[in-house]
Every structure is written in structure tokens, then in C-alpha cells.
Design a protein around this motif. Structure first.
Motif, short mmCIF file in Angstrom:
data_model
loop_
_atom_site.label_atom_id
_atom_site.label_comp_id
_atom_site.label_asym_id
_atom_site.label_seq_id
_atom_site.Cartn_x
_atom_site.Cartn_y
_atom_site.Cartn_z
N THR B 81 0.85 -1.20 0.00
CA THR B 81 0.00 0.00 0.00
C THR B 81 0.88 1.24 0.00
OG1 THR B 81 -1.67 -1.16 1.28
CG2 THR B 81 -1.79 1.22 1.29
N ASN B 82 1.85 1.24 0.89
CA ASN B 82 2.73 2.41 1.00
C ASN B 82 3.61 2.57 -0.23
OD1 ASN B 82 1.65 2.73 3.51
ND2 ASN B 82 3.27 1.55 4.51
N PHE B 83 4.04 1.44 -0.77
CA PHE B 83 4.86 1.48 -1.98
C PHE B 83 4.08 2.17 -3.12
CE2 PHE B 83 5.55 -0.80 -6.04
CZ PHE B 83 6.81 -0.33 -6.34
N VAL B 84 2.84 1.71 -3.36
CA VAL B 84 2.05 2.29 -4.45
C VAL B 84 1.73 3.75 -4.14
CG1 VAL B 84 -0.02 2.04 -5.86
CG2 VAL B 84 1.09 0.02 -4.98
N PHE B 85 1.46 4.04 -2.88
CA PHE B 85 1.16 5.41 -2.46
C PHE B 85 2.32 6.35 -2.79
CE2 PHE B 85 1.62 8.54 1.04
CZ PHE B 85 0.46 9.26 0.87
N TRP B 86 3.53 5.95 -2.40
CA TRP B 86 4.69 6.83 -2.63
C TRP B 86 5.04 6.92 -4.11
CZ3 TRP B 86 6.08 10.55 0.23
CH2 TRP B 86 6.10 10.47 1.62
N VAL B 87 4.96 5.80 -4.83
CA VAL B 87 5.27 5.88 -6.26
C VAL B 87 4.28 6.83 -6.93
CG1 VAL B 87 5.37 4.61 -8.42
CG2 VAL B 87 6.28 3.59 -6.40
N GLY B 88 3.01 6.72 -6.54
CA GLY B 88 1.99 7.58 -7.12
C GLY B 88 2.30 9.04 -6.88
N VAL B 123 10.10 8.53 -4.72
CA VAL B 123 10.49 7.23 -5.25
C VAL B 123 11.47 6.54 -4.29
CG1 VAL B 123 11.61 6.04 -7.18
CG2 VAL B 123 10.01 7.88 -7.62
N MET B 124 12.33 7.31 -3.64
CA MET B 124 13.24 6.71 -2.65
C MET B 124 12.43 6.07 -1.52
SD MET B 124 16.22 9.48 -2.04
CE MET B 124 16.99 10.31 -3.38
N CYS B 125 11.42 6.81 -1.05
CA CYS B 125 10.58 6.26 0.03
C CYS B 125 9.87 5.00 -0.45
CB CYS B 125 9.53 7.29 0.45
SG CYS B 125 10.22 8.71 1.26
N ALA B 126 9.38 5.04 -1.70
CA ALA B 126 8.66 3.88 -2.24
C ALA B 126 9.58 2.67 -2.32
CB ALA B 126 8.12 4.22 -3.62
N ALA B 127 10.80 2.89 -2.82
CA ALA B 127 11.71 1.77 -3.04
C ALA B 127 12.07 1.06 -1.74
CB ALA B 127 12.96 2.26 -3.75
N VAL B 412 4.75 -1.75 14.19
CA VAL B 412 5.98 -1.76 13.39
C VAL B 412 5.70 -1.27 11.97
CG1 VAL B 412 7.74 -3.27 12.39
CG2 VAL B 412 6.99 -3.61 14.74
N GLU B 413 4.58 -1.74 11.41
CA GLU B 413 4.24 -1.33 10.04
C GLU B 413 3.89 0.16 9.99
OE1 GLU B 413 1.55 -4.72 9.99
OE2 GLU B 413 2.01 -4.89 7.87
N VAL B 414 3.08 0.58 10.98
CA VAL B 414 2.69 2.00 11.02
C VAL B 414 3.93 2.87 11.19
CG1 VAL B 414 1.30 3.72 12.23
CG2 VAL B 414 0.41 1.42 11.90
N GLY B 415 4.83 2.42 12.10
CA GLY B 415 6.05 3.18 12.37
C GLY B 415 6.93 3.29 11.14
N THR B 416 7.01 2.21 10.36
CA THR B 416 7.83 2.26 9.14
C THR B 416 7.25 3.28 8.17
OG1 THR B 416 8.17 -0.09 9.45
CG2 THR B 416 8.88 0.82 7.35
N PHE B 417 5.92 3.27 8.05
CA PHE B 417 5.26 4.21 7.14
C PHE B 417 5.53 5.65 7.57
CE2 PHE B 417 1.08 6.22 5.75
CZ PHE B 417 1.54 6.47 4.47
N ILE B 418 5.34 5.92 8.86
CA ILE B 418 5.57 7.28 9.35
C ILE B 418 7.04 7.65 9.17
CG2 ILE B 418 5.49 8.76 11.41
CD1 ILE B 418 3.01 7.11 12.26
#
Lengths: 173, 491
Positions: B81-88, B123-127, B412-418
Motif C-alpha cells: 500500500t505504501n509502496f504504491v502510495f509513494w510511487v503515485g 520514489v526513494m521512500c517507495a523503493a 511496526v508497520e505503522v512506524g515504518t510508514f511514518i
């Protein structure tokens, strides 16, 4: 061996365009025009030919396309044929995305590399810009040649076309 | 100024009278003065968030990705979800710099640099997400096709996930090159302003000996046009390929042909919202209201109306086809989205993405930076939920009711996203400090764009010599600015 060049500074795009045309019409040796941004119409005024970098771009893209296709065909058909759900080894449509990406990648990097090489832009370059031309001045550089009065004539021409300052410099020819 | 392109219809792009020298001063000012306390506060927060995120990533890499909330049914949720979000989010940057360039939209000049930087950082965040998802990120090089020691084992070129590797890395590389090529003339401008020191040396190297020669400009324009032409299909291809990660599977709700255009529209939609969020903050903090004008904001909101409409149409089409196809699994997947246990996420998405952009039809809202700022945040939230809905609601109830399950992200997942927001803002704040965030050269070229007024039409072109910036007359004509005297320069 050094030769003097005459530099005329201008403060507007329109004046530099007019002056460039006039310098060419008067038959002076126009070395270059320096501008803080890309001025439209200046290529025509200077008589520059369109860049051939588009061909480099096409060629680099073609190389990328060929390499990508060859790599995928070699790895998926020759070197390590993998049966995935009975799909053909040479599943051509599945190779299109990677081929497209590598075509674009090669075309982009190839064009930029060719541009930097052709324009002699590289790290450690010792060239210095004329004063203020990267800020708010335009400059025309003329090599007046050996004829008597050529220098005076060129300077008068630049002044007539609104040069705000002129400068004579010795440069390595 | 004599280089004005006057027309009764032409609305000026730079809304305050500025000379070229003033523009250079103004755009370079944030790089040359000490950072304000506001910048330090923002930077401190960003770095703290980044450090927390890094700690959490270290913990999950050390422990294993079992610390995530994934289960056997939902094996792919928060990270993708976060990957697609950041790439977008990244896509708007390339769209502004490449597609608007090809369409000769001169208003892009004030915002393209910052938007492209945003692309790179997004894109860095997404990758990071696919990298962390691997569990053993130090083996990430396994995704590359290289001759290796395990016999003739190669990567699988038929896998959309491998297409992603090529798409994202190409996109990042080409965006970075495009950005850098655009920066070269401005790096030279900054280089020529600096007297001595370390920064001068760095800018000297980075500007590659740019002199502003028109022979170089001529080639530069060609290269820029070619890169824009190459980046444009790249934008479309990247999110198309990302959507194929889903569309090539057989999961109801994913296996749809509308995904590529739907994802691209969504990417532009969310990306423009993010550009607006950043630009509204930037113009206020740096005082660039006359460069990033209300017109820029208004134009971007219009793009949002269009792409929001496209996204809404895609939602409706999905629903229609789910019913019309007569496929019971597909029909169930969509009913479950709207009325199942994740209905709250679905309706959040609909409210944010379908309803809220329509507020931009009102001129009052479209020209109020505060309202645009709030709505841009709403759209960002909505687009995050769109990806969450697509991924989680499709996976959690598929063909076999015996394998149905629920998913809740762990801390952990939420923290990674933030944490990725920390990375994004840290990089953006550094960018604002060290590089010109507005393309100096390009804005200078549109400086003369203005509406003709009777007064201007009557005044003949000025024949005065140099408009010296510190002359009293110039001071009267221009709002006061901290202009350095240019006595060191003869012309």
C-alpha cells in the motif's frame, strides 16, 4: 598564440537578438552569444544548425531495445528455460515492459552523455563564465580579425545596438 | 523591461515586477542566509521521525518480518500500500516537468524544480518498502539479472514484480538525470555568485563548467525536449506496471483491465495533491507568493478536478463491470468492499477522492491557499485509503470462505510508514537549503510575460542605459529587497 576578442554586454533579450543579426550581416566573425536563459530565435540569429542529438537519442534507444530483448531471450529461452504454467519460453509479450524501460533508460543516458561530451561539460572544467551572464546580462563575443578599423567598427556596431558595455580580451586562439 | 511579450490576454506569470538580477537574488536567498528557527524546528521533527523509522526498520530486519500483522490470507498489505502510495506521489513531479513542458505550459516554470525533487524523494521512500519486504535487504541484488554462481539461474522476466524493478529503477534514474540537467544552468548561476570556499568548489564541480554559451543552450534545449519526451511515456509505464502487479493475478477485485489507466490517473491525482501541500508551505515560508502564484495553485486544482473525475469514473466502472460481468466472485468482492468489514475504509476513500475534489469547482475555494491545503491533505489520505482498499479488501475474502481473515497493521508497520515521511521531509528540507528550488533560468525567460495595459502600450521602449539595481529609481519601481550592490562587476 592569442587573439583579441570583443565582448559586448546587453541587458535585454530583444537587443541581443537584434545585435546578433546585425553582427552577422556586417560580416564579423561571431564567436558566441552568452545568455542567462535560453533565448528563442537566437539559434536562427546566430545561424546555428539544429542539433543532431535526436539521432543519438534514437540510436541509443535502439541499442537499449536490442540489448534488453537479447538479454531476455538468452536468459529465458537459451540459458535457463523455465516452464511456468506451460507458457512458451519465448513469451514475447511478457518481455515488452522490460524492453520498453531499458530502451528509455539507454536513450536518456546516451543522449545526456552525448550532450555533455559535445558541449564539453565535465566536472573539473576550468572555463569561467563572463561577468553577470549567468545572472542578468547577455554577451556577444566577436573576433574582429586583422583588418584595420575592424575593432572600432565592431565596437561601434555593438554600441549602436544598445550594448551597455564593451570589453576587449585576449584569448588563446 | 523591453523584453516583454505583451498581449491583452496574457496574465503575467510572475505577479510582481522583478528584474532578472532581483530574481536571482530572491531565489538564491534561502541558500545563502542562515536557516530560520522555523526551518530548524521542521528539520528537527523530520530527522526525529526519520530516526524513529530507521530504528523500527532495524528492529524488523533483526527480528524478521513476522512482526508485521500479515497472515496466510493477507500476505501483502501495508508495505505494498505504501509502496504504491509513494510511487503515485512521485508521478506529479514528472508530469509537471515533462508533460506540461511538451504542452508548452509556461506556468510550470515556477514549480517544476521542487516537483521533480519531490518525485525523487517519493520514489526513494517507495523503493524502501519492497526492500524491507524482502526480509533480507542485503540480498536485494538478487533481483538483478547478472551471471551468478548458482549455475545458469536467472531472474524471471515474466514476473510483474521484476518489471517493477526495471520500471522503478529506470524511472528514478531518468528523473534524477532530468532534474540534474535542468539544474546545471542554475548551479552555474549560484557558482558565479559565491566568492570562495567549499561551497564554491562544490558548485564549480557540479555546474560542469557551464558558461551560458548559446551553442550549449541550443543543444541543451534539444536534450531537455528529448528527456521530456522520454519521461512522459515513462510516467505512464511505471504506474501501469505497478498496476500489473495486481492485474495479472486472479484475485477478484484485482484482475481488471481498467487498472493501468485507473492507477495512472490516481497517481497524478495524489501527486498533484502532494505538490500542492508542499508548494503552499514553501511559498509562505520563503515568501514566494509572487512566483508560485494563486494562478499556479488554481491550475493545479483544475488538474485535480480532472484526475479526481477520472478516478471516480474508474470506481464506478469497476462496480458496474463487477455487476455486469455476472461473475459472482467479482460481484462479491465489490459488495464486500462497500458493505463488508472494511466499509469504513471504502467510504473514507469515496468521501476523500470522489466528493472532496468537487469543492474545487468553486472559485472561492480554488483561490484560497488555506482551503486548498486542507483539501490536498484530504486527497492524500483518500488516495492512501484507495490503495489500502484495493489490496486488503480483495485479499481478505477471496474464493474460499474457510481462508477468510482480517488484517490489522502492527505498530511496526505503522512506524515504518511514518518513518518514510521523516525521510521525505528531511530530504525536502535539505533540498530547500542547498539548491535553488525554483528554476532561475526558466523563470527569467517568462518574466516578460505580461498583460498589456494602455500605459505600457504608450510608453516607447526604454533607451536608458543599464538599469542599475541600486539606483534610486529602480528602488522606487520595485518593492524593497535585500539587493547586494554589484559594484564588483563592471558591466
Amino acid at each position: 598564440m592569442s587573439a583579441p576578442v570583443l565582448i559586448g554586454y546587453f541587458d535585454s533579450e530583444e537587443r541581443v537578438l537584434e545585435a546578433t543579426r546585425a553582427v552577422r550581416e556586417a560580416g564579423h566573425d561571431l564567436r558566441d552569444v552568452y545568455t542567462p536563459y535560453a533565448v528563442h530565435g537566437l539559434d536562427a540569429a546566430m545561424g546555428l544548425k539544429p542539433s543532431r542529438l535526436t539521432w543519438v537519442c534514437f540510436a541509443a534507444g535502439a541499442v537499449g531495445c536490442t540489448l534488453a530483448m537479447s538479454l531476455q531471450l538468452y536468459t529465458s529461452v537459451v540459458s535457463w528455460p523455465l516452464n511456468v504454467g506451460g507458457k512458451p519460453f519465448n513469451s514475447f509479450p511478457a518481455f515488452i515492459p522490460v524492453t520498453f524501460e531499458l530502451t528509455v533508460l539507454f536513450a536518456a543516458l546516451g543522449t545526456v552523455a552525448a550532450f555533455l561530451a559535445r558541449a564539453k561539460l565535465f566536472p573539473g572544467n576550468k572555463r569561467q563564465a563572463l561577468p553577470r551572464v549567468t545572472d542578468d546580462r547577455f554577451a556577444i563575443v566577436i573576433a574582429p580579425g586583422q583588418k584595420p578599423n575592424a575593432l572600432d567598427a565592431a565596437e561601434a556596431l555593438l554600441r549602436d545596438h544598445g550594448a551597455v558595455a564593451t570589453d576587449l580580451r585576449e584569448v588563446a586562439s | 523591461m523591453s523584453n516583454q511579450h505583451l498581449s491583452p490576454l496574457r496574465v503575467p506569470l510572475v505577479s510582481e515586477p522583478r528584474s532578472m538580477g532581483q530574481l536571482t537574488e530572491e531565489i538564491c536567498a534561502p541558500m545563502e542566509r542562515a536557516p530560520t528557527w522555523k526551518w530548524w524546528v521542521a528539520f528537527g521533527i523530520a530527522v526525529a521521525v526519520l530516526a524513529t523509522g530507521a530504528g523500527i526498520v532495524a528492529y524488523q530486519v533483526g527480528t524478521g518480518i513476522g512482526v508485521w500483522g500479515l497472515n496466510k490470507t493477507i500476505g501483502w498489505a501495508f508495505d505494498i500500500t505504501n509502496f504504491v502510495f509513494w510511487v503515485g506521489i512521485g508521478h506529479a513531479g514528472t508530469l509537471i516537468s515533462a508533460i506540461l513542458f511538451l504542452f508548452r505550459q509556461k506556468w510550470r516554470t515556477s514549480i517544476n524544480r521542487a516537483a521533480e525533487a519531490m518525485t525523487l524523494f517519493a520514489v526513494m521512500c517507495a523503493a524502501l518498502f519492497p526492500l524491507i519486504h524482502m526480509g533480507r535487504p542485503w540480498l536485494a541484488f538478487w533481483v538483478l539479472p547478472y551471471p551468478n554462481t548458482r549455475g545458469s539461474l536467472w531472474v524471471n522476466f515474466r514476473s510483474p514484480l521484476l518489471w517493477d524493478v526495471f520500471a522503478i529503477s529506470t524511472y528514478f534514474t531518468v528523473s534524477a538525470v532530468f532534474w540534474y540537467v535542468g539544474l546545471i544552468p542554475d548551479l552555474a548561476t549560484v557558482r558565479d555568485r559565491l566568492k570562495t570556499g567549499f561551497r564554491k568548489a562544490v558548485f564549480k564541480v557540479m555546474s560542469l563548467g557551464w558558461t551560458g554559451s548559446n551553442r550549449t543552450w541550443s543543444r541543451y534545449e534539444t536534450v531537455y525536449l528529448l528527456l521530456a519526451g522520454l519521461a512522459t511515456p515513462l510516467v505512464l509505464s511505471v504506474h501501469t506496471i505497478v498496476s500489473m502487479d495486481f492485474a495479472t493475478s486472479v484475485i477478484p477485485g484485482w484482475h481488471t483491465t481498467i487498472f493501468p489507466p485507473y492507477f495512472v490517473a490516481g497517481a497524478v491525482f495524489s501527486g498533484f495533491a502532494m505538490v500542492l501541500t508542499l508548494m503552499i508551505i514553501t511559498r509562505v515560508v520563503l515568501g514566494y507568493e509572487h512566483l508560485i502564484t494563486l494562478r499556479h495553485l488554481e491550475n493545479m486544482t483544475k488538474v485535480i478536478i480532472v484526475t479526481g473525475g477520472l478516478v471516480s469514473l474508474a470506481y464506478a466502472t469497476e462496480f458496474f463491470i463487477a455487476w455486469y460481468s455476472g461473475n459472482p466472485y467479482e460481484r462479491f468482492a465489490f459488495m464486500n468492499r462497500a458493505f463488508g468489514p472494511y466499509a469504513w475504509a471504502y467510504w473514507t476513500m469515496v468521501t476523500c477522492n470522489v466528493v472532496s475534489p468537487h469543492l474545487f469547482w468553486f472559485k472561492k475555494i480554488r483561490t484560497s491557499p488555506a482551503a486548498i491545503f486542507v483539501l490536498s491533505l484530504v486527497i492524500n489520505v483518500g488516495m492512501w485509503f484507495e490503495r489500502f482498499v484495493i489490496i486488503v479488501t480483495s485479499l481478505h475474502r477471496d474464493y474460499l470462505p474457510s481462508s477468510w481473515s482480517m488484517y490489522t497493521p502492527t505498530m511496526v508497520e505503522v512506524g515504518t510508514f511514518i518513518g518514510t515521511f521523516g525521510l521525505f521531509f528531511t530530504l525536502f528540507l535539505l533540498f530547500v537549503r542547498v539548491l535553488p528550488i525554483i528554476s532561475i533560468g526558466e523563470v527569467k525567460s517568462v518574466l516578460g510575460f505580461a498583460r498589456s495595459t494602455p500605459a505600457q502600450a504608450e510608453t516607447p521602449p526604454s533607451t536608458r542605459p543599464v538599469p542599475v539595481l541600486d539606483a534610486p529609481e529602480a528602488a522606487r519601481n520595485h518593492p524593497p529587497l535585500a539587493i547586494a550592490t554589484r559594484k564588483d562587476v563592471p558591466v
